[in-house]
Design a protein around this motif. Structure first.
Motif, PDB file in Angstrom:
ATOM      1  N   HIS A  51       0.854  -1.191   0.000  1.00  0.00           N
ATOM      2  CA  HIS A  51       0.000   0.000   0.000  1.00  0.00           C
ATOM      3  C   HIS A  51       0.894   1.246   0.000  1.00  0.00           C
ATOM      4  O   HIS A  51       2.043   1.188   0.436  1.00  0.00           O
ATOM      5  CB  HIS A  51      -0.936   0.014   1.210  1.00  0.00           C
ATOM      6  N   PRO A  52       0.374   2.372  -0.478  1.00  0.00           N
ATOM      7  CA  PRO A  52       1.191   3.583  -0.548  1.00  0.00           C
ATOM      8  C   PRO A  52       1.576   4.100   0.828  1.00  0.00           C
ATOM      9  O   PRO A  52       0.794   3.990   1.793  1.00  0.00           O
ATOM     10  CB  PRO A  52       0.276   4.594  -1.266  1.00  0.00           C
ATOM     11  N   VAL A  53       2.769   4.640   0.939  1.00  0.00           N
ATOM     12  CA  VAL A  53       3.214   5.308   2.155  1.00  0.00           C
ATOM     13  C   VAL A  53       3.845   6.637   1.746  1.00  0.00           C
ATOM     14  O   VAL A  53       4.116   6.883   0.569  1.00  0.00           O
ATOM     15  CB  VAL A  53       4.242   4.470   2.950  1.00  0.00           C
ATOM     16  N   ALA A  54       4.087   7.481   2.720  1.00  0.00           N
ATOM     17  CA  ALA A  54       4.774   8.743   2.465  1.00  0.00           C
ATOM     18  C   ALA A  54       6.278   8.522   2.588  1.00  0.00           C
ATOM     19  O   ALA A  54       6.736   7.604   3.277  1.00  0.00           O
ATOM     20  CB  ALA A  54       4.313   9.804   3.455  1.00  0.00           C
ATOM     21  N   ALA A  55       7.040   9.360   1.908  1.00  0.00           N
ATOM     22  CA  ALA A  55       8.500   9.240   1.965  1.00  0.00           C
ATOM     23  C   ALA A  55       9.111  10.636   2.024  1.00  0.00           C
ATOM     24  O   ALA A  55       8.561  11.601   1.491  1.00  0.00           O
ATOM     25  CB  ALA A  55       9.032   8.478   0.763  1.00  0.00           C
ATOM     26  N   LEU A  56      10.262  10.707   2.682  1.00  0.00           N
ATOM     27  CA  LEU A  56      10.970  11.978   2.831  1.00  0.00           C
ATOM     28  C   LEU A  56      12.448  11.748   2.568  1.00  0.00           C
ATOM     29  O   LEU A  56      13.038  10.781   3.057  1.00  0.00           O
ATOM     30  CB  LEU A  56      10.784  12.515   4.254  1.00  0.00           C
ATOM     31  N   ALA A  57      13.037  12.631   1.776  1.00  0.00           N
ATOM     32  CA  ALA A  57      14.468  12.533   1.487  1.00  0.00           C
ATOM     33  C   ALA A  57      15.066  13.924   1.468  1.00  0.00           C
ATOM     34  O   ALA A  57      14.380  14.920   1.228  1.00  0.00           O
ATOM     35  CB  ALA A  57      14.709  11.835   0.149  1.00  0.00           C
ATOM     36  N   ASP A  58      16.358  13.990   1.729  1.00  0.00           N
ATOM     37  CA  ASP A  58      17.051  15.269   1.639  1.00  0.00           C
ATOM     38  C   ASP A  58      18.307  15.103   0.806  1.00  0.00           C
ATOM     39  O   ASP A  58      18.841  14.006   0.663  1.00  0.00           O
ATOM     40  CB  ASP A  58      17.405  15.798   3.036  1.00  0.00           C
ATOM     41  N   ASP A  59      18.751  16.195   0.246  1.00  0.00           N
ATOM     42  CA  ASP A  59      20.067  16.240  -0.372  1.00  0.00           C
ATOM     43  C   ASP A  59      20.683  17.559   0.046  1.00  0.00           C
ATOM     44  O   ASP A  59      20.004  18.588   0.075  1.00  0.00           O
ATOM     45  CB  ASP A  59      19.994  16.129  -1.893  1.00  0.00           C
ATOM     46  N   SER A  60      21.932  17.502   0.404  1.00  0.00           N
ATOM     47  CA  SER A  60      22.561  18.698   0.937  1.00  0.00           C
ATOM     48  C   SER A  60      24.025  18.748   0.534  1.00  0.00           C
ATOM     49  O   SER A  60      24.605  17.742   0.116  1.00  0.00           O
ATOM     50  CB  SER A  60      22.422  18.742   2.465  1.00  0.00           C
ATOM     51  N   GLY A  61      24.592  19.928   0.683  1.00  0.00           N
ATOM     52  CA  GLY A  61      25.993  20.071   0.332  1.00  0.00           C
ATOM     53  C   GLY A  61      26.477  21.488   0.550  1.00  0.00           C
ATOM     54  O   GLY A  61      25.747  22.350   1.063  1.00  0.00           O
ATOM     55  N   PRO A  93      31.774  22.534  -4.025  1.00  0.00           N
ATOM     56  CA  PRO A  93      31.532  21.221  -4.633  1.00  0.00           C
ATOM     57  C   PRO A  93      30.066  20.915  -4.937  1.00  0.00           C
ATOM     58  O   PRO A  93      29.783  19.982  -5.666  1.00  0.00           O
ATOM     59  CB  PRO A  93      32.080  20.248  -3.582  1.00  0.00           C
ATOM     60  N   GLY A  94      29.116  21.662  -4.370  1.00  0.00           N
ATOM     61  CA  GLY A  94      27.712  21.501  -4.737  1.00  0.00           C
ATOM     62  C   GLY A  94      27.187  20.087  -4.545  1.00  0.00           C
ATOM     63  O   GLY A  94      27.395  19.484  -3.498  1.00  0.00           O
ATOM     64  N   VAL A  95      26.514  19.564  -5.581  1.00  0.00           N
ATOM     65  CA  VAL A  95      25.903  18.232  -5.470  1.00  0.00           C
ATOM     66  C   VAL A  95      26.954  17.129  -5.351  1.00  0.00           C
ATOM     67  O   VAL A  95      26.627  15.974  -5.054  1.00  0.00           O
ATOM     68  CB  VAL A  95      24.969  17.924  -6.665  1.00  0.00           C
ATOM     69  N   TYR A  96      28.224  17.479  -5.575  1.00  0.00           N
ATOM     70  CA  TYR A  96      29.303  16.492  -5.451  1.00  0.00           C
ATOM     71  C   TYR A  96      30.016  16.598  -4.103  1.00  0.00           C
ATOM     72  O   TYR A  96      31.112  16.063  -3.935  1.00  0.00           O
ATOM     73  CB  TYR A  96      30.318  16.682  -6.584  1.00  0.00           C
ATOM     74  N   SER A  97      29.399  17.262  -3.135  1.00  0.00           N
ATOM     75  CA  SER A  97      30.058  17.530  -1.855  1.00  0.00           C
ATOM     76  C   SER A  97      30.579  16.280  -1.171  1.00  0.00           C
ATOM     77  O   SER A  97      31.698  16.262  -0.652  1.00  0.00           O
ATOM     78  CB  SER A  97      29.098  18.272  -0.916  1.00  0.00           C
ATOM     79  N   SER A  98      29.781  15.214  -1.161  1.00  0.00           N
ATOM     80  CA  SER A  98      30.196  14.011  -0.433  1.00  0.00           C
ATOM     81  C   SER A  98      31.290  13.232  -1.158  1.00  0.00           C
ATOM     82  O   SER A  98      31.960  12.394  -0.554  1.00  0.00           O
ATOM     83  CB  SER A  98      28.990  13.099  -0.186  1.00  0.00           C
ATOM     84  N   ARG A  99      31.460  13.503  -2.443  1.00  0.00           N
ATOM     85  CA  ARG A  99      32.474  12.781  -3.217  1.00  0.00           C
ATOM     86  C   ARG A  99      33.397  13.753  -3.949  1.00  0.00           C
ATOM     87  O   ARG A  99      33.871  13.473  -5.046  1.00  0.00           O
ATOM     88  CB  ARG A  99      31.811  11.807  -4.199  1.00  0.00           C
ATOM     89  N   TYR A 100      33.667  14.882  -3.316  1.00  0.00           N
ATOM     90  CA  TYR A 100      34.479  15.938  -3.913  1.00  0.00           C
ATOM     91  C   TYR A 100      35.882  15.443  -4.243  1.00  0.00           C
ATOM     92  O   TYR A 100      36.454  15.784  -5.266  1.00  0.00           O
ATOM     93  CB  TYR A 100      34.542  17.119  -2.943  1.00  0.00           C
ATOM     94  N   ALA A 101      36.440  14.616  -3.359  1.00  0.00           N
ATOM     95  CA  ALA A 101      37.794  14.104  -3.568  1.00  0.00           C
ATOM     96  C   ALA A 101      37.788  12.778  -4.320  1.00  0.00           C
ATOM     97  O   ALA A 101      38.816  12.104  -4.410  1.00  0.00           O
ATOM     98  CB  ALA A 101      38.510  13.943  -2.227  1.00  0.00           C
ATOM     99  N   GLY A 102      36.635  12.399  -4.873  1.00  0.00           N
ATOM    100  CA  GLY A 102      36.529  11.137  -5.600  1.00  0.00           C
ATOM    101  C   GLY A 102      35.575  10.187  -4.923  1.00  0.00           C
ATOM    102  O   GLY A 102      35.196  10.375  -3.761  1.00  0.00           O
ATOM    103  N   ALA A 103      35.176   9.168  -5.643  1.00  0.00           N
ATOM    104  CA  ALA A 103      34.194   8.209  -5.130  1.00  0.00           C
ATOM    105  C   ALA A 103      34.658   7.534  -3.852  1.00  0.00           C
ATOM    106  O   ALA A 103      33.844   7.152  -3.001  1.00  0.00           O
ATOM    107  CB  ALA A 103      33.887   7.157  -6.194  1.00  0.00           C
ATOM    108  N   ASP A 104      35.970   7.376  -3.706  1.00  0.00           N
ATOM    109  CA  ASP A 104      36.514   6.719  -2.522  1.00  0.00           C
ATOM    110  C   ASP A 104      36.960   7.718  -1.463  1.00  0.00           C
ATOM    111  O   ASP A 104      37.577   7.351  -0.465  1.00  0.00           O
ATOM    112  CB  ASP A 104      37.704   5.823  -2.904  1.00  0.00           C
ATOM    113  N   GLY A 105      36.658   8.988  -1.672  1.00  0.00           N
ATOM    114  CA  GLY A 105      37.075  10.019  -0.732  1.00  0.00           C
ATOM    115  C   GLY A 105      36.275   9.963   0.564  1.00  0.00           C
ATOM    116  O   GLY A 105      35.197   9.382   0.630  1.00  0.00           O
ATOM    117  N   ASP A 106      36.814  10.565   1.598  1.00  0.00           N
ATOM    118  CA  ASP A 106      36.112  10.671   2.869  1.00  0.00           C
ATOM    119  C   ASP A 106      36.161  12.124   3.325  1.00  0.00           C
ATOM    120  O   ASP A 106      36.615  13.010   2.598  1.00  0.00           O
ATOM    121  CB  ASP A 106      36.732   9.738   3.918  1.00  0.00           C
ATOM    122  N   ASP A 107      35.669  12.400   4.537  1.00  0.00           N
ATOM    123  CA  ASP A 107      35.623  13.774   5.023  1.00  0.00           C
ATOM    124  C   ASP A 107      37.004  14.420   5.002  1.00  0.00           C
ATOM    125  O   ASP A 107      37.160  15.575   4.578  1.00  0.00           O
ATOM    126  CB  ASP A 107      35.064  13.815   6.447  1.00  0.00           C
TER     127      ASP A 107
END
Length: 202
Positions: free
Chosen positions: A68-78, A88-102
């Protein structure tokens, strides 16, 4: 009871969301708590686009699992840095590359801003929330926090770019990683977006 699936398993985000949207009769579940796996490709060019991708994917997975249908909530931030054209905008979490970390992301940001004067280090954190109700209707909220990027990491309370971000709201030079979670929530981009979303849904 109204079930809202939050398209994340991040405990910090969940706590902030459930506190801000404490509507009577609402029950929040993370993907894990709902027994769902949802990991869509976030290939939109905007925070709103990526948040919508995650919200719709979580809603579809939940409806398939529950029948049955449910509600959903998502965020994106950077983080947007003016001197870097909004990167870095939408690439904030992977600014240093896909394997990058904080640590790698912060190190790259400092390298990119080497030699840039304080007056030109303006930046902001952005959070966009997309709420999709059972009937498919949407509510979109956007929150920001203005500040600038420091020259070194300070503080251990935050994550991501928090140790480098000096909010305009603080007049004592503290970074977001040098304040309590409650103080951060009071001015944060996600907190601002959640307060806006609550008004929209209230």
């Amino acid at each position: 009871m109204k079930t809202v699936v939050i398209a994340t398993n991040n405990a910090h985000k969940v706590a902030e969301i459930t506190t801000a949207l404490d509507f009577e009769g609402w029950e929040f579940k993370t993907l894990r708590e709902a027994g769902l796996v949802s990991d869509p490709e976030e290939d939109a060019g905007t925070f709103e686009g990526n948040a919508r991708i995650k919200a719709l994917a979580a809603r579809a997975a939940a409806e398939e699992a529950l029948g049955h249908p449910v509600a959903a909530l998502a965020d994106d931030s950077g983080l947007e840095v003016d001197a870097l054209g909004g990167a870095p905008g939408v690439y904030s979490s992977r600014y240093a590359g896909a394997d990058g970390d904080d640590a790698a992301n912060n190190a790259k940001l400092l390298r990119e801003l080497a030699g840039v004067a304080d007056a030109d280090r303006a930046a902001r954190f952005v959070c966009t929330l997309v709420f999709v109700d059972e009937d498919g209707s949407e509510a979109v909220a956007r929150g920001t926090i203005e500040g600038r990027i420091g020259h070194e990491e300070r503080g251990s309370e935050g994550f991501g770019y928090d140790p480098l971000f000096l909010p305009d709201a603080f007049d004592d030079g503290r970074t977001l990683a040098e304040v309590s979670q409650d103080d951060k929530n009071a001015i944060s981009h996600r907190g601002n977006a959640l307060r806006q979303l609550r008004e929209l849904l209230g």
